[in-house]
Design an enzyme around this catalytic site. Structure first.
Site, short mmCIF file in Angstrom:
data_model
loop_
_atom_site.label_atom_id
_atom_site.label_comp_id
_atom_site.label_asym_id
_atom_site.label_seq_id
_atom_site.Cartn_x
_atom_site.Cartn_y
_atom_site.Cartn_z
N ARG A 23 0.79 -1.23 0.00
CA ARG A 23 0.00 0.00 0.00
C ARG A 23 0.82 1.29 0.00
O ARG A 23 0.25 2.36 -0.08
CB ARG A 23 -0.98 0.05 1.19
CG ARG A 23 -1.99 -1.07 1.22
CD ARG A 23 -3.15 -0.72 2.10
NE ARG A 23 -2.74 -0.50 3.48
CZ ARG A 23 -3.53 0.03 4.40
NH1 ARG A 23 -4.75 0.40 4.08
NH2 ARG A 23 -3.10 0.18 5.64
N ASP A 24 2.14 1.22 0.09
CA ASP A 24 2.94 2.45 0.07
C ASP A 24 4.25 2.24 -0.66
O ASP A 24 5.30 2.72 -0.24
CB ASP A 24 3.19 2.94 1.50
CG ASP A 24 3.66 4.41 1.54
OD1 ASP A 24 3.31 5.15 0.61
OD2 ASP A 24 4.38 4.78 2.47
N TYR A 25 4.19 1.54 -1.79
CA TYR A 25 5.40 1.33 -2.60
C TYR A 25 5.80 2.67 -3.20
O TYR A 25 4.99 3.37 -3.82
CB TYR A 25 5.10 0.30 -3.68
CG TYR A 25 6.27 0.07 -4.61
CD1 TYR A 25 7.19 -0.94 -4.35
CD2 TYR A 25 6.46 0.86 -5.74
CE1 TYR A 25 8.27 -1.15 -5.19
CE2 TYR A 25 7.54 0.66 -6.58
CZ TYR A 25 8.44 -0.35 -6.30
OH TYR A 25 9.51 -0.55 -7.12
N THR B 6 1.19 7.16 -0.20
CA THR B 6 1.83 8.39 -0.63
C THR B 6 1.10 8.87 -1.87
O THR B 6 1.07 8.16 -2.89
CB THR B 6 3.32 8.13 -0.94
OG1 THR B 6 3.96 7.66 0.25
CG2 THR B 6 4.00 9.40 -1.41
#
Length: 578
Positions: free
Chosen positions: A127-129, A161
């Site tokens: 979920r935040d690569y 992000t």
């Protein structure tokens, strides 16, 4: 933040700080081994989330992911002890070098996707690569780090992000492996063009571009554009189903575009790009050889906005962790484990202190289990068997089981209401389950449900149910979602009706074509439902609801996917195994 530190370690440097944590490089006093230790930041952050992060990461084992060894916790603080890596973040590489050669960009993408695939295999979505969460080593190989907001597949919120968030994240819809594929493709575009794919003056504009803007392929080599268009599809169903599927597509595209040696060239190019940043390598900067770290070549960074690039990690100290174990506050969340360095090796210490290594995760499987309706109304006594998920991620199994039993509970409620309305005598019902399709992506089950009542004895009371569940997210997949928008058009519903009539084995449908409409298919209690099979839809048609002859009851017709053509979603057909 309190002054608590993991006992037995001497802090060497701060690697990053952010809203979700603080990562330090530390040396174990007894062995000299180096570790990256991530501390919870701020007393207002719930420890449950920190524990959940450690539990999620402990499930992932892959050389493309920086390993998390365990959680150390007492009344004063908590910390995650991580594997070691000497390298620079991809964020720093891009800031220093700008756009990378296509082979190098493809190499970064492949390594990251392999790490994500390992996480997806156990039901974890990153979920935040983003570039700050990828570390490139001196040899040109990369590792994925920081699962600070990782979640079980199906979790829904706006964490992430913004410049790399998939449309479903902006809408606070459930995350899936396809969510990570979107972010990875965003980073790939940044690697190969030197700029982010979607840029805007503010969040509102950025959201609009992710949700509705055209996929930006300017600057992307022509042969790589199909890869970008696929990975950045607005609808997650139109993207590759997960990182593993995307890797397969990437390798084929890369080989066609740059030849069989593309990956080796990409690694060499990455090594050259990162060489200028050697001063940022945390171990190199301190004069520590990688061999002195807990795991040669690892990396870790602070979760959620930690400043800077890479980190290094090791195993929790025997002195430190054992001291916490002996303390009054105890250690770790229930069921978690701490890794303790002992005589240069690693030993697992369970939270209960019994010294046993935690059991390996049990793979997801399915079996028949007794069905009992939670309602206690005297009008109806249900029984029989339903399909139940076992093993795998507890949260995912819970969602799958909820989806599998929801239509059964709804049918029992319908029976109870009807018995009351007709003032009928108490009755019983029975459920028989048949698994039509069992993985790898979907589980499809047909439930034959019968009502045993003297007053309500017409065959129309005994209608079967079809349930499809996405094993990646635990979400149910009804017929409208299988057909998609094209299948729900007038042309699509007419095609389905014609195929049902053609496939009828001498039933009422053979004599009278059903008048199917979008409204009927999307009704809360549809008269047409379907289960997925490898090459066919197993369609259950209630003739009464479609204007048929009352005595017909319900028919089962197999409709080949090939017959539906464009009126069935191709990704569903592919993932069903056709």
């Amino acid at each position: 933040m309190s002054g608590w530190r993991v006992p037995g370690y001497t802090e060497l440097s701060v690697l990053g700080e952010g809203g979700q944590g603080r990562v330090v490089l530390a040396r174990h006093d007894a062995t000299g081994r180096v570790a990256a230790i991530k501390y919870v930041l701020g007393a207002d952050l719930p420890r449950e989330r920190f524990r959940a992060e450690a539990a999620l990461l402990a499930r992932v084992r892959d050389p493309h992911i920086a390993q998390v060894y365990g959680l150390v916790e007492d009344a004063e603080g908590a910390a995650i002890v991580m594997e070691a890596v000497d390298g620079a973040s991809l964020k720093h590489v891009l800031a220093e070098r700008g756009a990378l050669a296509p082979e190098a960009a493809l190499g970064v993408l492949k390594g990251s996707l392999l790490g994500l695939a390992a996480a997806h295999a156990v039901g974890v979505v990153h979920r935040d690569y983003k570039p700050a969460n990828v570390v490139v080593r001196a040899d040109g190989l990369s590792k994925l780090i920081d699962f600070g907001i990782a979640a079980d597949a199906g979790a829904a919120d706006r964490s992430g992000t913004p410049v790399y968030m998939a449309p479903e994240q902006w809408r606070a819809e459930p995350a899936s492996p396809a969510t990570d594929v979107y972010a990875a493709t965003c980073v790939f575009v940044e690697c190969v063009t030197g700029r982010r794919p979607f840029e805007a003056a503010g969040l509102a504009e950025l959201r609009e571009r992710h949700l509705n803007g055209p996929v930006p392929v300017d600057g992307v080599p022509e042969l790589l554009r199909p890869l970008v268009l696929s990975g950045l599809a607005k609808d997650p169903w139109d993207r590759p189903a997960g990182a593993e599927a995307f890797v397969t597509r990437l390798e084929a595209v890369a080989s066609d575009a740059y030849g069989p040696g593309w990956e080796e060239r990409g690694v060499r190019l990455l090594a050259g790009a990162v060489a200028a940043l050697a001063a940022l390598f945390p171990l190199t900067a301190l004069g520590i050889a990688p061999g002195g770290a807990a795991a040669a070549g690892g990396a870790a960074a602070a979760g959620g906005g930690a400043a800077g690039g890479s980190a290094a990690g090791g195993s929790a100290a025997a002195k430190g962790a054992a001291g916490v174990l002996a303390g009054k506050a105890g250690i770790a969340a229930a069921g978690a484990a701490v890794v303790v360095a002992a005589a240069g090796g690693a030993a697992y210490v369970a939270a209960s202190g019994d010294g046993k290594k935690p059991p390996k995760p049990v793979p997801l499987s399915f079996a028949l289990a007794a069905y009992s309706d939670p309602a206690t109304a005297p009008q109806l006594t249900p029984g029989g068997r339903l399909v139940q998920a076992r093993g795998g991620s507890p949260e995912l199994a819970k969602k799958i089981n909820a989806a599998l039993r929801a239509p059964l509970d709804a049918r029992q409620q319908y029976y109870r209401t009807s018995l009351q309305s007709y003032r009928a005598a108490p009755a019983t019902s029975a459920v028989q389950a048949r698994i039509v399709l069992n993985g790898p992506r979907y589980l499809s089950v047909v439930y034959d449900v019968t009502l045993n009542s003297k007053e309500l004895s017409h065959p129309t009371w005994n209608r079967s149910l079809a349930v499809n569940v996405d094993l990646r997210t635990g979400a149910p997949l009804a017929l409208p979602a299988i057909l998609g928008e094209k299948g729900l058009t007038a042309a699509g519903t007419q095609r389905l009706a014609a195929l049902l009539q053609k496939g009828s084995q001498g039933g009422c449908l053979a004599e009278k074509r059903p008048a199917i409409s979008r409204r009927q298919l999307t009704d809360p209690n549809p008269y047409v439902v379907a289960a997925l099979d490898k090459s066919d839809l197993v369609v259950l048609v209630d003739d009464v609801g479609l204007g048929g002859i009352t005595a017909c009851g319900q028919e089962t017709v197999r409709v080949p996917y090939s017959g539906l053509g464009a009126y069935v979603r191709p990704d569903v057909v592919r993932d069903a195994g056709a």
